[in-house]
Design an enzyme around this catalytic site. Sequence first.
Site, PDB file in Angstrom:
ATOM      1  N   ARG A  54      -5.633   2.479  18.458  1.00 21.65           N
ATOM      2  CA  ARG A  54      -5.359   1.034  18.397  1.00 21.65           C
ATOM      3  C   ARG A  54      -4.969   0.438  19.748  1.00 21.65           C
ATOM      4  O   ARG A  54      -5.132  -0.769  19.947  1.00 21.65           O
ATOM      5  CB  ARG A  54      -4.286   0.729  17.339  1.00 21.65           C
ATOM      6  CG  ARG A  54      -4.846   0.823  15.938  1.00 21.65           C
ATOM      7  CD  ARG A  54      -3.846   0.432  14.877  1.00 21.65           C
ATOM      8  NE  ARG A  54      -4.500   0.449  13.570  1.00 21.65           N
ATOM      9  CZ  ARG A  54      -3.880   0.622  12.418  1.00 21.65           C
ATOM     10  NH1 ARG A  54      -2.570   0.779  12.396  1.00 21.65           N
ATOM     11  NH2 ARG A  54      -4.553   0.622  11.286  1.00 21.65           N
ATOM     12  N   ASP A  97       2.243  -0.554  12.062  1.00 21.02           N
ATOM     13  CA  ASP A  97       0.962  -1.139  11.653  1.00 21.02           C
ATOM     14  C   ASP A  97       0.806  -2.590  12.112  1.00 21.02           C
ATOM     15  O   ASP A  97      -0.277  -3.166  11.986  1.00 21.02           O
ATOM     16  CB  ASP A  97       0.813  -1.063  10.126  1.00 21.02           C
ATOM     17  CG  ASP A  97       0.763   0.382   9.644  1.00 21.02           C
ATOM     18  OD1 ASP A  97       0.261   1.239  10.402  1.00 21.02           O
ATOM     19  OD2 ASP A  97       1.225   0.657   8.531  1.00 21.02           O
ATOM     20  N   LYS A 128       0.832  -1.209   0.000  1.00 23.18           N
ATOM     21  CA  LYS A 128       0.000   0.000   0.000  1.00 23.18           C
ATOM     22  C   LYS A 128       0.870   1.264   0.000  1.00 23.18           C
ATOM     23  O   LYS A 128       0.640   2.171  -0.791  1.00 23.18           O
ATOM     24  CB  LYS A 128      -0.905  -0.072   1.246  1.00 23.18           C
ATOM     25  CG  LYS A 128      -1.964   0.990   1.351  1.00 23.18           C
ATOM     26  CD  LYS A 128      -3.115   0.489   2.202  1.00 23.18           C
ATOM     27  CE  LYS A 128      -2.860   0.583   3.696  1.00 23.18           C
ATOM     28  NZ  LYS A 128      -2.977   1.939   4.239  1.00 23.18           N
ATOM     29  N   ARG A 139      -7.046  -3.040  10.222  1.00 20.36           N
ATOM     30  CA  ARG A 139      -6.044  -3.925  10.843  1.00 20.36           C
ATOM     31  C   ARG A 139      -6.617  -4.619  12.093  1.00 20.36           C
ATOM     32  O   ARG A 139      -6.215  -5.726  12.426  1.00 20.36           O
ATOM     33  CB  ARG A 139      -4.761  -3.156  11.162  1.00 20.36           C
ATOM     34  CG  ARG A 139      -4.145  -2.564   9.902  1.00 20.36           C
ATOM     35  CD  ARG A 139      -2.662  -2.470   9.890  1.00 20.36           C
ATOM     36  NE  ARG A 139      -2.237  -1.611   8.789  1.00 20.36           N
ATOM     37  CZ  ARG A 139      -2.002  -2.010   7.541  1.00 20.36           C
ATOM     38  NH1 ARG A 139      -2.123  -3.268   7.209  1.00 20.36           N
ATOM     39  NH2 ARG A 139      -1.628  -1.149   6.613  1.00 20.36           N
ATOM     40  N   ARG A 151       2.961   5.947  -3.338  1.00 19.80           N
ATOM     41  CA  ARG A 151       4.094   6.748  -3.828  1.00 19.80           C
ATOM     42  C   ARG A 151       4.266   6.597  -5.338  1.00 19.80           C
ATOM     43  O   ARG A 151       4.535   7.569  -6.049  1.00 19.80           O
ATOM     44  CB  ARG A 151       5.369   6.367  -3.072  1.00 19.80           C
ATOM     45  CG  ARG A 151       5.351   6.937  -1.634  1.00 19.80           C
ATOM     46  CD  ARG A 151       6.330   6.223  -0.731  1.00 19.80           C
ATOM     47  NE  ARG A 151       6.397   6.827   0.594  1.00 19.80           N
ATOM     48  CZ  ARG A 151       5.507   6.617   1.580  1.00 19.80           C
ATOM     49  NH1 ARG A 151       4.465   5.819   1.383  1.00 19.80           N
ATOM     50  NH2 ARG A 151       5.636   7.211   2.754  1.00 19.80           N
TER      51      ARG A 151
HETATM   52  C1  S3P Z   1       2.718   5.060   6.000  1.00 18.04           C
HETATM   53  C2  S3P Z   1       3.364   5.371   7.143  1.00 18.04           C
HETATM   54  C3  S3P Z   1       2.880   4.996   8.475  1.00 18.04           C
HETATM   55  C4  S3P Z   1       1.856   3.880   8.427  1.00 18.04           C
HETATM   56  C5  S3P Z   1       0.841   4.073   7.356  1.00 18.04           C
HETATM   57  C6  S3P Z   1       1.503   4.227   5.997  1.00 18.04           C
HETATM   58  C7  S3P Z   1       3.289   5.550   4.724  1.00 18.04           C
HETATM   59  O1  S3P Z   1       2.301   6.141   9.059  1.00 18.04           O
HETATM   60  O2  S3P Z   1       1.210   3.737   9.671  1.00 18.04           O
HETATM   61  O3  S3P Z   1      -0.019   2.960   7.324  1.00 18.04           O
HETATM   62  O4  S3P Z   1       2.917   5.024   3.658  1.00 18.04           O
HETATM   63  O5  S3P Z   1       4.130   6.457   4.760  1.00 18.04           O
HETATM   64  P1  S3P Z   1       3.231   7.194   9.846  1.00 18.04           P
HETATM   65  O6  S3P Z   1       4.428   7.384   9.001  1.00 18.04           O
HETATM   66  O7  S3P Z   1       2.450   8.454   9.981  1.00 18.04           O
HETATM   67  O8  S3P Z   1       3.515   6.521  11.149  1.00 18.04           O
END
Ligand code: S3P
Length: 428
Positions: A344, A313, A14, A387, A19
Amino acid sequence: MSSLQGFLTVPGDKSISHRALIFSAFAEGRVQIDNLSPAHDVRSTADCLKKLGLTVVVREVNGIPSTIEIESGGITSLKEPSAVLDAGNSGTTMRLLAGLVAGRPFVSRFDGDESLRRRTMKRVIQPLSEMGARVRAAEDMYAPFEITGHQLYGKKFSLAVASAQVEACILLAGLQARGETVVTAPYTVRDHTRRMMSFLNVPFHSHERTIGVSCLTKPIAPYHVTVPSDISSAAFFMVAAALTPGSDLTLQAVGTNPGRTLIIDVLRSMGADIEIRNNRELCGEPVSDIRVRYRGPLSGVALRKEEIARGIDEIPILGLAGALSQGTFEVSGAEELRHKESDRIKALCANLLPAGVDVVEKPDGFVVTGKRSIPGGSAWSTKGDHRLAMTGMIASLVFEQAVEIDDPDCMSVSYPGFAADLTQVLSG
Ligand code: S3P
């Protein structure tokens, strides 16, 4: 209890999918992304990019989005969206796209679902405002908010929270700013943004937890990315196999970015039998096959603040592993977990306790005293958090009795085919 057997390829990552999609806004020409994550979150990003003027064509395999083609005219061709940029449940969509539009000379309105409206956007609104974007938001800086893009100026930022989302947001703005933009994270975070930039030949410099960019002077060349499988999705199967006698499961082509591999390190230190095989690289990201074999009961461990970002996560599913381990499983320094799709820490403890788990909630984590077996048979409230829903599915497998999940459909936020894939690897 059924064991998990065979081979499984979980869907595309994901974080990398977001990105790969968003960087297409800087490209001129045709971009192709294979093995795109089918997550609803990723669809939100694609829909927002369409509203910003990109041509996005999704190709489906068996009704599931798999390949995406984008025609992009480059960053200056983005246009003012006539509708709200709806990020749905996705913090990554909202935070990264805020950085993308901050340098564009038009107004973008952002909103999300109820859960996203409860997650702070101050951590991106503040730095973007300091760089020159004009942001209209309520005092509390939660969505909905509005960004009027402007000439941006590079700055140095030292992040208070270890957030890859905030880092990426600032870098996307920095690629449009005058002067240099430098971001330092307090702890190691997933470095997908830097790997994507490297793969796409976007200039940057980096050293340990610091990364710097300047204004991109020419468009990114058309590109083709294949996304590795998502380790955060694989994590549920890894824990299930480690807890279920007789299991021998191999998860194929999983992204093993060092900023994401806490799940492997922790399960191994709990005594799980995990073999990493066939290491290779896919579009700049490390990828491996992960074989998990049941070895016996796991032992409790303690997770500390500096490690959490590498598995933020995965803490709910690791908490479940802790519930069935010998000794104490402890998480501290994880207050960030209270600011995810749900709180969570609170939601996990509230589900584990009635199932018969000996768990104590702490302000920054929780402590579980493991048991050989957990009765289960209780209600499991997801709070709309994908999750937690998938953790509940695995709990149903490893507890004496299944739990009753109130909203299993919310799994689609990251993994629409989770239940079917679980059925596929469960042997009778
Ligand atoms: C993500 C970064 C994480 C993660 C999220 C996806 C990302 O969040 O929890 O599911 O794609 O950069 P944080 O960087 O805010 O902790």
